[in-house]
Write a protein that holds these residues in place. Sequence first.
Motif, short mmCIF file in Angstrom:
data_model
loop_
_atom_site.label_atom_id
_atom_site.label_comp_id
_atom_site.label_asym_id
_atom_site.label_seq_id
_atom_site.Cartn_x
_atom_site.Cartn_y
_atom_site.Cartn_z
N PRO A 74 0.91 -1.16 0.06
CA PRO A 74 -0.10 0.07 0.27
C PRO A 74 0.94 1.33 -0.09
O PRO A 74 1.97 1.36 0.43
N SER A 75 0.51 2.22 -0.81
CA SER A 75 1.20 3.59 -0.96
C SER A 75 0.65 4.45 0.04
O SER A 75 -0.61 4.94 0.00
N LEU A 76 1.36 4.91 1.11
CA LEU A 76 0.87 6.09 2.02
C LEU A 76 0.41 7.17 1.27
O LEU A 76 -0.05 8.11 2.00
N LEU A 77 0.86 7.65 0.23
CA LEU A 77 0.51 8.71 -0.59
C LEU A 77 -1.02 8.92 -0.37
O LEU A 77 -1.54 10.06 -0.23
N SER A 78 -1.88 8.06 -0.29
CA SER A 78 -3.24 8.14 -0.41
C SER A 78 -3.75 8.15 1.13
O SER A 78 -5.08 8.03 1.19
N VAL A 83 8.50 9.53 -2.37
CA VAL A 83 9.22 10.46 -1.98
C VAL A 83 9.62 11.36 -3.33
O VAL A 83 10.13 10.92 -4.23
N MET A 84 8.98 12.62 -3.42
CA MET A 84 8.99 13.45 -4.36
C MET A 84 9.67 14.85 -4.16
O MET A 84 9.42 15.43 -3.04
N ASP A 85 10.46 15.41 -4.97
CA ASP A 85 11.12 16.51 -4.63
C ASP A 85 10.78 17.84 -5.53
O ASP A 85 11.57 18.83 -5.15
N LEU A 93 11.97 6.52 -4.63
CA LEU A 93 12.58 8.05 -4.87
C LEU A 93 12.20 8.60 -6.13
O LEU A 93 12.66 7.98 -7.24
N MET A 94 11.46 9.90 -6.15
CA MET A 94 11.13 10.47 -7.45
C MET A 94 11.89 11.78 -7.34
O MET A 94 11.35 12.66 -7.08
N ILE A 95 13.26 11.73 -7.15
CA ILE A 95 14.02 12.67 -7.20
C ILE A 95 15.04 12.89 -8.04
O ILE A 95 15.62 11.92 -8.55
N GLU A 102 2.09 7.81 -15.00
CA GLU A 102 3.22 8.96 -14.94
C GLU A 102 3.55 9.38 -13.45
O GLU A 102 2.54 9.48 -12.81
N PRO A 103 4.77 9.18 -12.98
CA PRO A 103 4.89 9.56 -11.54
C PRO A 103 4.63 11.00 -11.09
O PRO A 103 4.74 11.72 -11.91
N GLY A 104 4.11 11.01 -9.80
CA GLY A 104 3.88 12.39 -9.50
C GLY A 104 2.44 12.48 -8.64
O GLY A 104 2.64 13.20 -7.37
N PHE A 105 1.47 11.81 -8.85
CA PHE A 105 0.25 11.83 -8.39
C PHE A 105 -0.30 10.23 -8.13
O PHE A 105 -0.40 9.54 -8.90
N GLY A 106 -1.02 10.16 -6.89
CA GLY A 106 -1.91 9.21 -6.84
C GLY A 106 -3.12 9.42 -7.45
O GLY A 106 -3.40 10.33 -8.00
N GLY A 107 -4.19 8.30 -7.28
CA GLY A 107 -5.49 8.34 -7.93
C GLY A 107 -5.50 8.39 -9.42
O GLY A 107 -6.43 8.84 -10.03
N ASP A 138 3.40 -0.17 -10.21
CA ASP A 138 2.98 1.03 -9.46
C ASP A 138 2.10 2.05 -10.18
O ASP A 138 2.66 2.61 -11.12
N GLY A 139 0.93 2.23 -9.69
CA GLY A 139 0.07 3.24 -10.28
C GLY A 139 -1.38 2.73 -10.59
O GLY A 139 -1.34 1.87 -11.90
N GLY A 140 -2.19 3.25 -10.15
CA GLY A 140 -3.52 2.80 -10.59
C GLY A 140 -4.17 1.22 -10.39
O GLY A 140 -5.14 0.87 -11.09
N VAL A 178 2.64 -5.67 -6.09
CA VAL A 178 1.92 -4.39 -6.67
C VAL A 178 1.62 -3.30 -5.56
O VAL A 178 1.55 -3.65 -4.49
N VAL A 179 1.89 -2.01 -5.87
CA VAL A 179 1.62 -0.80 -5.06
C VAL A 179 0.27 -0.67 -5.14
O VAL A 179 -0.24 -0.47 -6.50
N SER A 180 -0.61 -0.28 -4.35
CA SER A 180 -1.93 0.34 -4.11
C SER A 180 -2.08 1.29 -3.26
O SER A 180 -1.77 1.15 -2.13
N GLY A 181 -2.32 2.64 -3.94
CA GLY A 181 -2.50 3.69 -2.66
C GLY A 181 -4.05 3.88 -2.53
O GLY A 181 -4.45 3.37 -1.65
N THR A 182 -4.75 4.54 -3.48
CA THR A 182 -6.24 4.90 -3.46
C THR A 182 -7.04 3.15 -3.47
O THR A 182 -8.10 3.49 -2.78
N GLY A 183 -6.52 2.63 -4.12
CA GLY A 183 -7.21 1.21 -4.27
C GLY A 183 -7.27 0.31 -2.61
O GLY A 183 -8.18 -0.41 -2.83
C1 DX5 Z 1 2.91 7.82 -8.06
C2 DX5 Z 1 3.27 7.12 -6.88
C3 DX5 Z 1 2.40 5.92 -6.74
C4 DX5 Z 1 1.11 6.34 -6.71
C5 DX5 Z 1 -0.11 5.03 -6.10
O1 DX5 Z 1 3.83 8.81 -8.32
O2 DX5 Z 1 4.73 6.42 -7.14
O3 DX5 Z 1 2.92 5.19 -5.82
O4 DX5 Z 1 0.80 7.22 -5.56
O5 DX5 Z 1 -1.21 5.33 -5.77
P1 DX5 Z 1 -2.44 4.94 -6.75
O6 DX5 Z 1 -2.59 3.38 -6.46
O7 DX5 Z 1 -3.64 5.83 -6.36
O8 DX5 Z 1 -2.00 5.19 -8.16
#
Ligand code: DX5
Length: 214
Positions: free
Chosen positions: A5-9, A34-36, A65-67, A138-143, A173-175, A192-197
């Motif tokens: 699970p991604s803590l971003l959500s 981690v985003m810079d 790391l997205m830096i 594309e990295p940068g945002f959840g959901g 990772d993503g969606g 698999v990474v899952s944030g909002t899911g």
């Molecule tokens: C996007 C992040 C992902 C994302 C996952 O840049 O690397 O980890 O937040 O979140 P969901 O599952 O909501 O796409």
Amino acid sequence: MLVAPSLLSCDFAKMGEEIVRIDRAGADLIHLDVMDGHFVPNITIGPSVIKALRPYTRLPFDVHLMISDPLSYIDAFADAGADYITFHVEADSDIDAAIEKIRSRGVKPGIVLKPKTPAEAAFPYLDKVDMVLVMTVEPGFGGQSFMADMMPKAEKLRAEIDRRGLSALIEADGGISEKNAAVTSSAGIDVVVSGTGVFRASDPAAAIKAIKNA
Ligand code: DX5
Ligand code: ZN
């Protein structure tokens, strides 16, 4: 399949409690984004927050790391308690030097590919890393919406890793949610990474279980 699970959500005002909640729900790893504000157009958390969260669970911390300059920050994230550190091949740091640095700190290294980066960009490093992360947004945002057209890339990586008898895990990772997890599993993805899911599900434990069994 393992679920990270991604803590971003999660609720950022209660990150410690959110980790405990998702640990109890059956998470296998905790994914920390981690985003810079330079490599991607968003800013999230850094090593001091990760260090503060470390006592809340014994699950491995999967730090993405997205830096722009990962090499310069590896010590800080290793000190914070990362178990995996993954960084983008598109970033500015020397890739071999960053992998070696992560390994020298006793942390598992991984490389990440943005959607437009081909599988072959990871081939020279497959025997040196513990994880290859295929971005399915594309990295940068959840959901955002899952890019199913990334699955041939994951399949190519799966075939190459197996052909060479290597053990690197493939992460996506993503969606990803219980709705599309079956597609990732048939592409040979291990984690698999899952944030909002997961965090926005009415029953996160059921969501994690459904993804695992997909
Ligand atoms: C996007 C992040 C992902 C994302 C996952 O840049 O690397 O980890 O937040 O979140 P969901 O599952 O909501 O796409
Ligand atoms: Zn991520």
